[in-house]
Design an enzyme around this catalytic site. Structure first.
Site, short mmCIF file in Angstrom:
data_model
loop_
_atom_site.label_atom_id
_atom_site.label_comp_id
_atom_site.label_asym_id
_atom_site.label_seq_id
_atom_site.Cartn_x
_atom_site.Cartn_y
_atom_site.Cartn_z
N SER A 26 37.62 39.55 74.08
CA SER A 26 36.75 38.54 74.67
C SER A 26 35.40 38.63 73.98
CB SER A 26 36.65 38.76 76.18
OG SER A 26 35.83 37.79 76.78
N HIS A 53 39.15 34.86 74.61
CA HIS A 53 38.57 33.85 75.50
C HIS A 53 37.76 32.85 74.68
CE1 HIS A 53 38.72 36.69 79.23
NE2 HIS A 53 39.90 36.46 78.68
N ASP A 145 40.32 41.17 82.41
CA ASP A 145 41.50 40.55 81.83
C ASP A 145 42.19 41.53 80.89
OD1 ASP A 145 43.39 38.73 81.19
OD2 ASP A 145 42.12 37.46 79.95
#
Length: 854
Positions: A26, A53, A145
């Site tokens: 991310s 992401h 995540d």
């Protein structure tokens, strides 16, 4: 349950599928991804799936940026592509990436922006599809995540890795994964590829035991199991030693240790590794309606027979699924029962209560949630999928009606009391990991747990062994058995207790003796007979009153209460002795002493009384905090058998009877006061629960807002990283252009549409005197050595007509220049000023003058 300690799902049909590495990153993940891919050796034989992401509205440059870090081809994932070895696939913006059958699947995200977990989605699909061949890597990023996805991979025996938090720009994602105890290897990104390749070079689950003697390996394994027992309070020494060896050897290979003895030393210094090793021992294998023919036999023959047999009963049927893992078989039983009930409309009012247990706390948590990946569609018919499941983003969730039929609990079949009065007991592919003595002990226990006429379902590789008199096979091939009432050959049932500890080496497996073989140890059998016949009944309870062990026949004093099974002494004690026993137990535990109750009367035995001794235990250490309750029946003399002979001498002493009556009234008052206090506490509890729900709702809203803000921040971080990389490229291109212009030795001046100075080269000083502060000054204000009065006018004309202009102009210091004036065109063919070049032709002019004179 004590769960299956080794095997994982490995479909033969999917053996040809390329092994894949999922890379999740991310914010701040671009540089770790570059470092990782640059460290991948040539021809690793693995495919690499990258999820980051991203802003769904922004086109990504990730493919181009990662291509510079690796010689492998980097492609944007396309739905339906078969992923190939030594290739990198990057998730597109505004998409979720999964794998099924060796192909990539790209779909629109189901969750709203800010609540998406694309890394978990990919990792979960890898776990489901590849089983123990799946590999997941979590790199830099904010949030959590990836942690749930790594747990899914870990539960299937796959390999999980995380970036060393200290090397990450944003360390939340790797730290959360490490805190979830689901990471095998933690290292800097550049070191992770080599660790992966060194492990994937071996067959999964079959890492060879490092070279050492058999005796040394056995001793090291015994030490490791002892450390596990001390750390987890669960004993694995009766498991099959080969199974344990393979699981331990895999951890030895993960940590690149030389021997199992070295790994034992490593465990002593790293208690966290004990948790990881224990979870690896509990890896389970399960799926919905595994072995469909078995479920058909259960649904067509067993369930209807049980429903018909108990048609007059009002309570629910009871089932126990031992070793339920993540809950698929428990829910399969609930679905099969519902369908069997539909086929018998007259029995529509009947219910089934399923107790599903497992030793793995993580598996129980997943089972309680009832959420499964989309790939369960392969195990279920479309009718079952639409009726019993609700579609959710990335998968399905079990319907609430089915979920309410199942109670999940963490439970050890070796050390915890069994569930009793069962109609169905499922224990599939659990005992294959146990040694013969343990299997021999569990089958009689299962017989005891089932009601007469109950059904037992074992795995395809399991049997009831030599105690075949306990069960009658329905279909030997499907391993379905009816409980037999003939238990003569079973011997004594060995009940599990929390205090049980075995000292037998894991490598020792005692051979089963034939029922007709004379007993080898007469002393132990005689001692057991004496304990059963001449020792008073007794129970061992913990500080909460829960019964953990029963000795002898306690049915005169204890009885199961109606409703949900509850093994608590305060509930099971007979009403006539319940109050006094509760007071004595509380006193003994508080004072750590022994309390004796004499002459208590039993309602169903007017001619006898019972003496109860409650002793708080302080030794051995494992029983500290528990109490032993011993019951001894005492016959009453003939004169003491009157209606008020509740205590010795009560009939002969009226004062004693009055005192007894006052005590009873006081007890009744205390009970009434306790009920009032309980009602007040209940009301306060309801108010607190209401307040807690409101706070929970507010917390969920805040969490959602935080997740959305965090998601936006991560997307901005990703875009910033890409733009920074692009800026570096532009800066390099500018430097190249500047060096190119300077190397031509041509003075160049760039003007904007307003004829203001925008840029120039170093050689311009020979024509126009410029300094760095002159950027932005109009051309008309600049002093030059050119003898060119129409210079400004020609520049304006070129800008107006876009016509090329070239003239040879002298300077005041005796030099000549070719002055070229051209419009400045951008790549999109837009005019944004003019470019003027000054080429020194002084030498050519001097040569021309000499030639004319000559």
């Amino acid at each position: 349950m004590v769960q299956a300690p080794l095997h994982v799902r490995s479909d033969p049909a999917s053996a040809h599928v390329v092994r894949a590495v999922g890379l999740g990153a991310s914010a701040g993940g671009l540089e770790p991804l570059r470092q990782f891919l640059s460290g991948v050796p040539a021809r690793s034989g693995l495919a690499y799936l990258v999820v980051q992401h991203m802003d769904p509205t922004h086109s990504t440059l990730l493919v181009e940026l990662l291509q510079r870090a690796t010689a492998m081809p980097v492609r944007e994932a396309v739905d339906g592509w078969a992923f190939e070895a030594d290739t990198v696939y990057v998730i597109p913006p505004d998409a979720e990436l999964t794998v099924t059958g060796g192909t990539l699947h790209v779909a629109k995200p189901g969750e709203p922006r800010g609540q998406r977990l694309p890394i978990d989605v990919l990792f979960s699909s890898l776990a489901r599809e590849l089983g123990d061949r799946a590999i997941g890597v979590v790199l830099s990023g904010m949030g959590s995540d990836g942690s749930a996805g790594l747990q899914a991979i870990k539960s299937q025996g796959g390999l999980t890795l995380a970036q060393q938090p200290e090397s990450a720009q944003f360390d939340a994602m790797p730290r959360n994964a490490i805190a979830a105890a689901c990471v095998d290897i933690v290292a800097p990104p550049a070191d992770l590829p080599q660790r992966i390749v060194s492990i994937t070079g071996q067959q999964p689950g079959t890492a060879p035991v490092p070279a050492t003697s058999a005796a040394g390996a056995s001793a090291a394994l015994e030490t490791i199991l002892s450390l596990l027992r001390e750390h987890t309070r669960h004993d694995l020494t009766l498991y099959k030693s080969n199974t344990l060896m393979r699981r331990v050897a895999r951890r030895v290979a993960l940590h690149d240790l030389g021997s199992m003895a070295a790994y034992a030393d490593f465990l002593r210094a790293n208690p966290h590794e004990l948790d990881l090793l224990f979870k690896e021992m509990l890896i389970g294998v399960t799926s919905f309606f595994r072995d469909p023919e078995v479920w058909q036999d259960l649904q067509r023959e067993v369930l209807p027979a049980l429903l018909e047999r108990h048609a007059g009963d009002h309570g629910p049927l009871r089932a126990w699924v031992a070793g339920c893992s993540t809950g698929e078989e428990a829910y399969s039983l609930a679905i099969a029962f519902t369908e069997a009930l539909d086929a018998l409309p007259l029995q529509a009012h009947r219910a089934l209560q399923i107790f599903a247990t497992d030793l793995n706390a993580d598996a129980i948590s997943l089972a309680r949630a009832g959420r499964y990946a989309a790939t369960i569609a392969h195990d279920l018919t479309p009718q079952r999928l639409s009726r019993f499941f609700v579609e959710r983003p990335g998968g399905y969730q079990i319907d609430k009606r089915i979920r309410d039929m199942v109670l999940f609990a963490q439970h050890d079949v070796l050390m915890d009391p069994p569930f009793t009065r069962l109609d169905i007991l499922l224990c599939r592919n659990l005992m294959i990991y146990f040694g013969a003595p343990l299997q021999k002990r569990l089958i009689p226990l299962f017989h005891y747990s089932l009601r007469p006429g109950g059904a037992l379902l074992l795995g395809s590789s399991e049997t009831v062994g030599r105690v075949q008199s306990l069960f009658v096979p329905l279909h030997p091939k499907s391993r379905l058995y009816w409980r037999s009432d003939n238990g003569g050959a079973s011997g004594a049932v060995v009940f599990p207790t929390q205090g049980r500890r075995t000292t037998r080496s894991a490598s020792q497996e005692t051979a089963l003796s034939h029922p007709n073989t004379p007993p080898a140890n007469l002393q132990s059998l005689a001692d057991q007979l004496l304990l059963q016949t001449h020792t008073p009944p007794a129970v061992l309870v913990n500080d909460a009153g829960d019964i953990v062990y029963i000795s002898g026949r306690t049915g005169r004093y204890l009885e199961p209460a109606a409703g949900k099974a509850n093994w608590n002494i305060h509930v099971m004690a007979r009403p006539s002795i319940r109050a006094q026993l509760a007071v004595a137990l509380r006193t003994a535990l508080q004072d750590k002493s022994t309390v004796a109750l004499r002459g208590l009367r039993l309602d169903d035995a007017p001619a006898t009384s019972v003496d109860i001794t409650v002793e708080a235990l302080t030794q051995p250490k494992s029983l500290q905090g528990m109490a032993m309750i011993v019951f001894r029946e005492v016959p009453l003399p003939p004169g003491d058998r009157g209606p008020r002979a509740d205590v010795p001498g009560a009939a002969a002493d009226p004062g004693m009877a009055d005192e007894l009556q006052r005590c009873r009234e006081e007890i009744a008052a205390l009970r009434q006061e306790m009920r009032a206090s309980q009602e007040e506490l209940q009301a306060a509890n309801e108010e607190l629960q209401s307040t807690n729900e409101e706070l929970q709702s507010a917390n969920e809203e805040l969490t959602t807002s935080k997740e959305e803000a965090q998601s936006m921040n991560e997307e901005l971080q990703t875009i910033n990283g890409e733009l920074q990389s692009k800026l570096d490229d532009l800066s390099l291109a500018q430097s190249d252009m500047q060096n190119l212009l300077n190397s031509t030795d041509i003075a160049t001046l760039f003007l904007d549409n307003q004829l203001n100075v925008r840029r120039y080269t170093e050689q311009i000083d020979r024509v126009i005197h410029l300094r760095e502060g002159d950027i932005g000054r109009p051309l008309s204000e600049l002093a030059s050595t050119l003898l060119y009065p129409d210079f400004h006018a020609d520049v304006k004309e070129t800008l107006r007509t876009l016509a090329f202009s070239e003239k040879q102009i002298a300077t005041s210091d005796g030099h000549w220049f070719t002055v070229r004036i051209m419009p400045y065109r951008t790549l999109s063919n837009v005019i944004q000023g003019v470019v003027i070049t000054f080429v020194d032709i002084t030498v050519a002019k001097e040569l021309e003058a000499r030639l004319r004179k000559g």
